[in-house]
Scaffold this active site. Structure first.
Site, mmCIF file in Angstrom:
data_model
loop_
_atom_site.group_PDB
_atom_site.id
_atom_site.type_symbol
_atom_site.label_atom_id
_atom_site.label_comp_id
_atom_site.label_asym_id
_atom_site.label_seq_id
_atom_site.Cartn_x
_atom_site.Cartn_y
_atom_site.Cartn_z
ATOM 1 N N ASP A 204 38.762 28.478 51.552
ATOM 2 C CA ASP A 204 38.500 29.554 51.047
ATOM 3 C C ASP A 204 37.570 30.485 51.818
ATOM 4 O OD1 ASP A 204 36.210 28.690 50.380
ATOM 5 O OD2 ASP A 204 36.522 28.100 48.104
ATOM 6 N N ASN B 254 34.156 41.389 46.806
ATOM 7 C CA ASN B 254 34.783 42.309 46.057
ATOM 8 C C ASN B 254 33.767 43.104 45.097
ATOM 9 O OD1 ASN B 254 37.581 41.528 46.084
ATOM 10 N ND2 ASN B 254 37.432 39.734 44.946
ATOM 11 N N ASP C 164 41.319 42.524 48.852
ATOM 12 C CA ASP C 164 42.824 42.285 49.149
ATOM 13 C C ASP C 164 43.160 42.361 50.600
ATOM 14 O OD1 ASP C 164 43.334 41.649 46.579
ATOM 15 O OD2 ASP C 164 44.409 43.605 45.968
ATOM 16 N N ASP D 231 40.875 33.115 46.397
ATOM 17 C CA ASP D 231 40.827 33.551 47.669
ATOM 18 C C ASP D 231 40.807 32.047 48.434
ATOM 19 O OD1 ASP D 231 38.642 32.250 46.463
ATOM 20 O OD2 ASP D 231 37.208 32.718 48.295
#
Length: 351
Positions: free
Chosen positions: A231, A239, A248, A274
């Site tokens: 991840d 974010n 994104d 993620d």
């Protein structure tokens, strides 16, 4: 894997063909009906000429007090109108078929008209016989014109069968379009149910299905199977500080880098958030470790130059005979947490 996010060129082509056939069919019906109406008018005019010639001849020979000159004018008016439009009319072939017959009939009518006028002024047996003979010639010519007009119209009505051919072709094309739309929708639904909407990678549902198949194949052929889980390090921070749009973007670009780094036989998944997974068939843990390290270095290098800086932590596990898919995933997940706890941006294997 083929993506069904937009209609294929084949579907667009079939739709255009269907539209064109529909347009051609509508135009063909419109022009054919218009032509048939025009042809009916021509047949009516030729029939009127024939009937008027018969009527005026009987009127003059019977010495009726009714004036024949009105009928003369009507007949000549029909001839003038018909001949003035010519034989090559854009509406139909019926006028062309009867045009020369009308011209010949006009010549014969001129002779008969002259005899009728002369007989009206000075009746005689000689003129009466000439009128009878010439009227028979005119009637025969008029019948030939009417018959030619009717025959040409019947031929055109037969040509109307082309409409049914176009209709059948249109229906077949419509069926092809419907079948292709159904297949397209089904493929699109299948794609969306097994792929992540952001990265276009296979999703967790696809992973759960395919990992069982890979484990079964590994067991059947006694081949190696490894799993890489990873991840994005501190993805929540990206974010929170850069926005979900930036997050994104990181996921999309990361997915592209992974797909360009792994082998063709490897399967790449976005398992959630993620988190990503790479299933490596016929690969032992050392080979999977090397691939994981390659992924880590590629992402570290690319994110430092082309997009938002980020790193990944990776965990690697090799399938052990007899364990369940859930246990296999848990082993790789434990290795991933070890990489996180070891300082991030690193690869750890399950021990």
């Amino acid at each position: 894997m083929l993506q069904y996010k937009r209609p294929s060129t084949y579907l667009i082509g079939l739709s255009l063909v269907l539209f064109c056939l529909g347009f051609v069919m509508a135009y063909y019906v419109y022009t054919t009906v218009s032509n048939l109406k025009y042809d009916a008018k021509i047949i009516n005019e030729t029939g009127t000429i024939r009937g008027s010639i018969q009527r005026v001849t009987k009127l003059v020979l019977s010495d009726s007090p009714e004036s024949p000159y009105v009928i003369f004018n009507d007949i000549n008016g029909l001839f003038d109108h018909f001949i003035s439009e010519g034989g090559g009319n854009r509406h139909s072939g019926v006028r062309e078929a009867v045009y020369h017959g009308i011209v010949e009939l006009r010549e014969k009518w001129n002779i008969l008209e002259t005899l009728l006028v002369e007989f009206r002024q000075t009746p005689s047996r000689r003129l009466e016989l000439e009128i009878v003979a010439e009227s028979e010639v005119c009637w025969f010519a008029a019948d030939s014109v009417v018959f030619a007009a009717q025959s040409a119209t019947e031929w055109k009505v037969g040509e109307f069968n082309h409409f049914y051919r176009i209709l059948i072709l249109n229906a077949l094309t419509a069926i092809l379009v419907i079948v292709h739309v159904v297949l397209y929708v089904r493929k699109k639904l299948e794609f969306e149910s097994s792929h992540d909407s952001v990265t276009d990678l296979l999703n967790r549902r696809a992973y759960d299905s395919m990992i069982r198949s890979e484990i079964a194949r590994s067991t059947r052929y006694s081949s190696k199977l490894s799993l890489i889980l990873f991840d994005v390090d501190k993805f929540k921070h990206i974010n929170d500080t850069r926005g979900h749009g930036a997050g994104d973007r990181v996921l999309v670009e990361l997915a592209q880098e992974i797909k360009s780094t792994v082998r063709e036989t490897d399967l790449v998944f976005r398992t959630g958030g993620d988190e990503f997974a790479v299933v490596c068939p016929e690969t032992e843990i050392s080979g999977a470790f090397q691939l994981a390290e390659k992924i880590r270095k590629t992402i570290e290098l690319q994110s430092a130059t082309d997009w938002i800086a980020c790193t990944v932590s990776l965990g690697v596990a090799e399938y052990q005979s007899g364990i369940s898919p859930k246990e296999f995933y848990h082993q790789a997940d434990q290795a991933l947490y070890a990489a996180k706890n070891g300082g991030r941006n690193r690869v750890e294997t399950w021990n």
